[in-house]
Design a protein around this motif. Structure first.
Motif, PDB file in Angstrom:
ATOM      1  N   ILE A 103       5.547  -4.491  -8.693  1.00  0.00           N
ATOM      2  CA  ILE A 103       5.091  -5.876  -8.848  1.00  0.00           C
ATOM      3  C   ILE A 103       3.733  -6.150  -8.195  1.00  0.00           C
ATOM      4  N   PHE A 104       3.321  -5.349  -7.215  1.00  0.00           N
ATOM      5  CA  PHE A 104       1.957  -5.476  -6.689  1.00  0.00           C
ATOM      6  C   PHE A 104       1.537  -4.184  -6.003  1.00  0.00           C
ATOM      7  N   GLN A 105       0.223  -3.973  -5.994  1.00  0.00           N
ATOM      8  CA  GLN A 105      -0.339  -2.793  -5.350  1.00  0.00           C
ATOM      9  C   GLN A 105      -0.701  -3.125  -3.909  1.00  0.00           C
ATOM     10  N   MET A 106      -0.464  -2.159  -3.017  1.00  0.00           N
ATOM     11  CA  MET A 106      -0.778  -2.383  -1.608  1.00  0.00           C
ATOM     12  C   MET A 106      -2.079  -1.736  -1.175  1.00  0.00           C
ATOM     13  N   ASP A 107      -2.245  -0.447  -1.485  1.00  0.00           N
ATOM     14  CA  ASP A 107      -3.381   0.265  -0.918  1.00  0.00           C
ATOM     15  C   ASP A 107      -3.798   1.441  -1.782  1.00  0.00           C
ATOM     16  N   LYS A 108      -4.997   1.919  -1.496  1.00  0.00           N
ATOM     17  CA  LYS A 108      -5.499   3.182  -2.027  1.00  0.00           C
ATOM     18  C   LYS A 108      -5.973   4.007  -0.836  1.00  0.00           C
ATOM     19  N   SER A 109      -5.645   5.275  -0.864  1.00  0.00           N
ATOM     20  CA  SER A 109      -6.039   6.167   0.218  1.00  0.00           C
ATOM     21  C   SER A 109      -7.468   6.657   0.014  1.00  0.00           C
ATOM     22  N   THR A 204      -7.854  12.664   0.197  1.00  0.00           N
ATOM     23  CA  THR A 204      -7.896  11.837  -1.002  1.00  0.00           C
ATOM     24  C   THR A 204      -9.306  11.347  -1.311  1.00  0.00           C
ATOM     25  N   LEU A 205     -10.267  11.617  -0.454  1.00  0.00           N
ATOM     26  CA  LEU A 205     -11.664  11.389  -0.827  1.00  0.00           C
ATOM     27  C   LEU A 205     -12.081  12.405  -1.891  1.00  0.00           C
ATOM     28  N   ASP A 206     -11.539  13.609  -1.756  1.00  0.00           N
ATOM     29  CA  ASP A 206     -11.825  14.666  -2.722  1.00  0.00           C
ATOM     30  C   ASP A 206     -10.916  14.590  -3.945  1.00  0.00           C
ATOM     31  N   TYR A 207      -9.676  14.182  -3.716  1.00  0.00           N
ATOM     32  CA  TYR A 207      -8.663  14.111  -4.778  1.00  0.00           C
ATOM     33  C   TYR A 207      -7.970  12.754  -4.703  1.00  0.00           C
ATOM     34  N   PRO A 208      -8.568  11.722  -5.305  1.00  0.00           N
ATOM     35  CA  PRO A 208      -8.007  10.372  -5.213  1.00  0.00           C
ATOM     36  C   PRO A 208      -6.736  10.209  -6.039  1.00  0.00           C
ATOM     37  N   MET A 209      -5.594  10.426  -5.389  1.00  0.00           N
ATOM     38  CA  MET A 209      -4.337  10.326  -6.146  1.00  0.00           C
ATOM     39  C   MET A 209      -3.222   9.655  -5.343  1.00  0.00           C
ATOM     40  N   VAL A 210      -3.550   9.017  -4.221  1.00  0.00           N
ATOM     41  CA  VAL A 210      -2.528   8.307  -3.456  1.00  0.00           C
ATOM     42  C   VAL A 210      -2.817   6.813  -3.518  1.00  0.00           C
ATOM     43  N   MET A 211      -1.945   6.097  -4.186  1.00  0.00           N
ATOM     44  CA  MET A 211      -2.035   4.647  -4.290  1.00  0.00           C
ATOM     45  C   MET A 211      -0.610   4.104  -4.249  1.00  0.00           C
ATOM     46  N   ASP A 212      -0.418   3.057  -3.486  1.00  0.00           N
ATOM     47  CA  ASP A 212       0.936   2.563  -3.229  1.00  0.00           C
ATOM     48  C   ASP A 212       1.188   1.196  -3.840  1.00  0.00           C
ATOM     49  N   THR A 213       2.388   1.013  -4.323  1.00  0.00           N
ATOM     50  CA  THR A 213       2.817  -0.266  -4.869  1.00  0.00           C
ATOM     51  C   THR A 213       4.184  -0.635  -4.310  1.00  0.00           C
ATOM     52  N   VAL A 214       4.501  -1.905  -4.396  1.00  0.00           N
ATOM     53  CA  VAL A 214       5.839  -2.378  -4.048  1.00  0.00           C
ATOM     54  C   VAL A 214       6.584  -2.661  -5.338  1.00  0.00           C
ATOM     55  N   GLY A 215       7.802  -2.159  -5.421  1.00  0.00           N
ATOM     56  CA  GLY A 215       8.630  -2.385  -6.593  1.00  0.00           C
ATOM     57  C   GLY A 215       9.997  -2.890  -6.191  1.00  0.00           C
ATOM     58  N   CYS A 216      10.709  -3.444  -7.158  1.00  0.00           N
ATOM     59  CA  CYS A 216      12.052  -3.973  -6.898  1.00  0.00           C
ATOM     60  C   CYS A 216      13.004  -3.529  -8.010  1.00  0.00           C
ATOM     61  N   ALA A 217      14.278  -3.498  -7.684  1.00  0.00           N
ATOM     62  CA  ALA A 217      15.298  -3.156  -8.674  1.00  0.00           C
ATOM     63  C   ALA A 217      15.235  -4.174  -9.811  1.00  0.00           C
ATOM     64  N   PRO A 218      15.213  -3.734 -11.061  1.00  0.00           N
ATOM     65  CA  PRO A 218      15.018  -4.656 -12.187  1.00  0.00           C
ATOM     66  C   PRO A 218      16.072  -5.758 -12.291  1.00  0.00           C
ATOM     67  N   THR A 219      17.322  -5.453 -12.011  1.00  0.00           N
ATOM     68  CA  THR A 219      18.348  -6.497 -12.106  1.00  0.00           C
ATOM     69  C   THR A 219      18.139  -7.548 -11.020  1.00  0.00           C
ATOM     70  N   ASP A 316       5.426  -4.969 -13.735  1.00  0.00           N
ATOM     71  CA  ASP A 316       5.419  -6.359 -14.206  1.00  0.00           C
ATOM     72  C   ASP A 316       4.222  -7.041 -13.574  1.00  0.00           C
ATOM     73  N   THR A 317       3.280  -7.499 -14.387  1.00  0.00           N
ATOM     74  CA  THR A 317       2.039  -8.077 -13.860  1.00  0.00           C
ATOM     75  C   THR A 317       2.124  -9.583 -13.578  1.00  0.00           C
ATOM     76  N   SER A 318       3.267 -10.188 -13.841  1.00  0.00           N
ATOM     77  CA  SER A 318       3.367 -11.654 -13.748  1.00  0.00           C
ATOM     78  C   SER A 318       3.228 -12.180 -12.328  1.00  0.00           C
ATOM     79  N   PHE A 319       3.417 -11.343 -11.324  1.00  0.00           N
ATOM     80  CA  PHE A 319       3.390 -11.822  -9.937  1.00  0.00           C
ATOM     81  C   PHE A 319       1.996 -11.797  -9.313  1.00  0.00           C
ATOM     82  N   ILE A 320       1.015 -11.222 -10.003  1.00  0.00           N
ATOM     83  CA  ILE A 320      -0.342 -11.143  -9.450  1.00  0.00           C
ATOM     84  C   ILE A 320      -1.340 -11.976 -10.248  1.00  0.00           C
TER      85      ILE A 320
END
Length: 321
Positions: A103-109, A204-219, A316-320
């Motif tokens: 539902i939203f992204q927190m950070d990029k390394s 991750t400066l050389d290999y940018p592949m760590v990015m974090d998001t918060v998610g929730c159980a769909p139900t 789900d992009t509705s929260f941002i």
């Protein structure tokens, strides 16, 4: 996975884990158990807790520090309703039968994740046959190692792995154990501070592949949209507090991982938290593109056996908006 999930379910039944109130119409009616780790990028969630931001939004949030390799088990058992983790981990959980919606992204390394090696190792090719301490399959460090090896024409099978958590991997490496270690901040700084023990081969400066998001159980998400919105808004308010009062914010965030404010600020310099505008840009296309790339690495590393049926259902992009 079944036995461990049953153990979590037993804890829930015994009343030792907080469960969100399904069907709550308002955020203030809802209790959320949120699974995270000590990763520096998750710290705004600890700040929202310690600074009373969650309460300001009417939320009763219980933060649970759960190893990444176990977080999906807690989610599957209902012991937590939401979790912070890396994007490719959300892909893996969905592919392996534990649905979660980002539902939203927190950070990029930006250098906060990396591989430490002994000083005589010059390239990734030199790692062939060497022992790398890394967290279990399905975790960010394991994926990071697989990603870096893949980009250098290698696979996990080209190295020997020994399973250690990010903190333990860094500690063992500094103590002289193993040839290399995958870790992240705040633990990676222990290697940076001990050049005699080794060096950082790549981050991750050389290999940018760590990015974090918060998610929730769909139900849960469907029944508690107001609480999910309040959780998202709390994160953005925490970023505003960091900008307005960095000294106090760093002290509070550092206290969650037994660091001083100054130590925490040093670790946080290797990542970027993502505000609402950055979130909107990320979810507009970058997220899906990255998930498609991640699928290939996850399949090659054996973390998943098949790709998720529908990547669009994993966010789900509705929260941002």
């Amino acid at each position: 996975m079944g036995t461990t999930v049953k153990k979590w379910a037993a804890l829930v039944a015994a009343g030792t884990c907080a469960i969100g109130i399904v069907g709550a119409a308002h955020a203030e009616d809802t209790k959320i158990s949120l699974g995270i780790s000590g990763w520096t990028g998750f710290a705004p969630l600890s700040l929202a807790d310690k600074a009373g931001i969650f309460k300001k939004h009417g939320l009763d949030v219980e933060i649970k520090f759960i190893p990444q390799k176990d977080r999906h088990l807690a989610l599957a058992a209902g012991a937590i309703q939401c979790a912070a983790t890396t994007v490719e981990t959300h892909v893996a959980w969905n592919a392996n039968g534990v649905p979660i919606v980002q539902i939203f992204q927190m950070d990029k390394s930006y250098g906060a994740d990396g591989i430490a090696v002994r000083n005589d190792i010059k390239t990734f090719a030199d790692l062939k046959g060497k022992t790398v301490s890394v967290d279990a399959p399905g975790t960010s460090p394991y994926f990071g190692l697989a990603w870096m090896l893949n980009k250098n024409g290698m696979t996990i099978k080209d190295v020997k792995t020994t399973t250690l958590s990010p903190q333990a991997a860094a500690q063992a490496f500094v103590a002289g154990q193993n040839d290399a270690a995958m870790s992240y901040e705040p633990y990676l700084s222990s290697v940076r501070d001990n050049p005699a023990a080794g060096k950082i081969l790549a981050t991750t400066l050389d290999y940018p592949m760590v990015m974090d998001t918060v998610g929730c159980a769909p139900t849960w998400l469907k029944a508690n949209a107001a609480a999910a919105q309040a959780l998202t808004d709390s994160y953005f308010d925490a970023l505003a507090m960091i900008k307005a009062d960095p000294v106090k914010s760093n002290e509070l965030m550092g206290s969650a991982v037994k660091q001083t404010g100054e130590q925490f600020a040093k670790s946080a310099a290797y990542l970027r938290w993502q505000d609402k505008a950055a979130n909107q840009k990320f979810f507009a296309g970058e997220l899906t593109a990255f998930m498609k790339d991640a699928e290939k690495i996850l399949l090659e590393a054996g973390v998943i056996r098949k790709a998720p049926d529908n990547l669009a259902a994993t966010f789900d992009t509705s929260f941002i908006k």
